[in-house]
Design a protein around this motif. Structure first.
Motif, short mmCIF file in Angstrom:
data_model
loop_
_atom_site.label_atom_id
_atom_site.label_comp_id
_atom_site.label_asym_id
_atom_site.label_seq_id
_atom_site.Cartn_x
_atom_site.Cartn_y
_atom_site.Cartn_z
N TRP A 1 -1.20 19.32 -23.37
CA TRP A 1 -2.07 19.51 -23.07
C TRP A 1 -2.13 21.21 -22.83
CZ3 TRP A 1 -4.92 16.43 -18.59
CH2 TRP A 1 -5.21 14.94 -19.39
N PRO A 2 -2.76 22.15 -22.92
CA PRO A 2 -2.60 23.75 -22.88
C PRO A 2 -2.58 24.05 -21.18
CG PRO A 2 -5.18 22.95 -23.10
CD PRO A 2 -4.79 21.89 -23.40
N VAL A 3 -3.30 22.87 -19.81
CA VAL A 3 -2.19 23.54 -18.99
C VAL A 3 -1.56 22.17 -18.22
CG1 VAL A 3 -3.08 23.55 -17.26
CG2 VAL A 3 -4.11 24.23 -18.30
N GLN A 4 -0.72 22.46 -18.19
CA GLN A 4 0.10 21.37 -17.13
C GLN A 4 0.23 21.20 -15.93
OE1 GLN A 4 2.83 18.98 -19.79
NE2 GLN A 4 0.94 19.90 -20.97
N ARG A 5 0.53 20.14 -15.34
CA ARG A 5 0.23 20.05 -14.01
C ARG A 5 1.22 18.79 -13.06
NH1 ARG A 5 -5.29 18.82 -13.78
NH2 ARG A 5 -4.52 16.25 -14.68
N PHE A 6 1.72 19.02 -12.15
CA PHE A 6 2.88 18.48 -11.27
C PHE A 6 2.15 17.55 -10.56
CE2 PHE A 6 5.71 21.71 -12.37
CZ PHE A 6 6.72 20.96 -12.91
N GLY A 7 2.15 16.12 -10.25
CA GLY A 7 1.67 15.09 -9.72
C GLY A 7 2.84 14.70 -8.28
N ILE A 8 1.82 14.44 -7.72
CA ILE A 8 2.84 13.36 -6.21
C ILE A 8 2.25 12.41 -6.22
CG2 ILE A 8 2.82 13.71 -4.00
CD1 ILE A 8 2.16 16.71 -4.20
N PHE A 9 2.79 11.66 -6.34
CA PHE A 9 3.06 10.13 -6.52
C PHE A 9 3.69 9.01 -4.76
CE2 PHE A 9 2.85 11.56 -10.31
CZ PHE A 9 1.41 11.33 -11.08
N TYR A 10 3.16 8.31 -4.31
CA TYR A 10 3.20 7.97 -3.12
C TYR A 10 3.49 6.07 -3.73
CZ TYR A 10 4.36 6.30 1.80
OH TYR A 10 4.58 5.77 3.14
N ALA A 11 4.42 5.49 -3.39
CA ALA A 11 4.50 4.77 -3.09
C ALA A 11 5.48 3.57 -2.16
CB ALA A 11 6.32 3.68 -3.89
N PRO A 12 4.27 3.24 -1.39
CA PRO A 12 4.57 3.03 0.22
C PRO A 12 5.15 1.84 0.77
CG PRO A 12 2.02 2.33 -0.01
CD PRO A 12 2.94 2.83 -2.12
N PRO A 13 5.46 1.79 1.72
CA PRO A 13 6.62 0.57 1.84
C PRO A 13 5.93 -0.55 0.97
CG PRO A 13 6.47 2.12 4.13
CD PRO A 13 5.43 2.09 2.56
N ASP A 14 6.41 -1.60 0.92
CA ASP A 14 6.78 -2.03 -0.22
C ASP A 14 5.35 -2.82 -0.97
OD1 ASP A 14 9.13 -3.85 1.75
OD2 ASP A 14 6.84 -3.79 3.50
N PRO B 1 5.93 16.34 -14.17
CA PRO B 1 4.55 16.38 -14.62
C PRO B 1 3.92 15.10 -14.88
CG PRO B 1 6.86 17.08 -15.02
CD PRO B 1 7.01 16.45 -14.49
N GLU B 2 2.31 14.62 -14.67
CA GLU B 2 1.44 13.67 -14.98
C GLU B 2 0.57 14.10 -16.05
OE1 GLU B 2 -1.27 13.04 -12.13
OE2 GLU B 2 -1.87 15.65 -11.77
N THR B 3 0.79 15.03 -16.60
CA THR B 3 0.12 15.52 -17.74
C THR B 3 0.73 15.49 -19.91
OG1 THR B 3 0.47 17.91 -17.71
CG2 THR B 3 -1.81 17.32 -17.07
N SER B 4 -0.56 15.08 -20.47
CA SER B 4 0.80 15.25 -21.56
C SER B 4 1.12 15.96 -21.96
CB SER B 4 -0.64 14.60 -22.77
OG SER B 4 -0.15 14.12 -24.10
N PRO B 5 2.30 16.27 -23.07
CA PRO B 5 2.86 17.22 -22.97
C PRO B 5 2.08 18.48 -23.72
CG PRO B 5 4.32 16.12 -23.48
CD PRO B 5 2.98 15.39 -23.47
#
Length: 135
Positions: free
Chosen positions: A76-89, A70-74
């Motif tokens: 907020w009226p609409v909640q959203r899942f975010g996708i985060f990527y940590a590339p190599p290194d 979850p990336e939105t503040s609890p």
């Protein structure tokens, strides 16, 4: 939505680890934006291991990771899942994707939290399949 059995298997180098948010996220957020900004990013996502559900994959060979959370503040009226990527290194980025949202005020109305979470996981797994073609 297709069954998980219909999807190609994830590359063997990616391990699923959902128990807690990896320390790698905090380290990379601090290095990229500073400790104070990292603490506020995505409603405290990387400082407070409290928001559930999450899905994570880690690639120890490349020191890379992928996170669905979850990336939105609890409040907020609409909640959203975010996708985060940590590339190599080093570094991390938010993957721009379809919105994986739900309304906590209408928990039974589609898309539900579970439906949004599963859709975000499916998109994250597709990202890993494509990403491995470039790594």
């Amino acid at each position: 939505m297709p069954s998980w059995q219909d999807r190609p298997p994830l590359p063997a180098t990616w391990q699923r680890c959902d128990a807690r948010i990896l320390p790698l996220w905090w380290d990379r957020a601090c290095a990229q934006m500073g400790e104070q900004s990292a603490a506020l990013y995505a409603a405290g996502l990387f400082t407070e291991d409290r928001r559930r559900p999450i899905a994570q994959w880690f690639n120890p060979a490349f020191k890379a990771a992928l996170l669905v959370a979850p990336e939105t503040s609890p409040e907020w009226p609409v909640q959203r899942f975010g996708i985060f990527y940590a590339p190599p290194d080093a570094g991390f980025v938010r993957i721009h994707s379809a919105p994986h949202e739900w309304s906590p005020r209408q928990p039974r109305k589609s898309p539900t939290e579970q439906e949004a979470f599963l859709a975000a996981i499916a998109e994250a797994e597709r990202f890993l399949q494509v990403e491995m073609d470039f790594v």
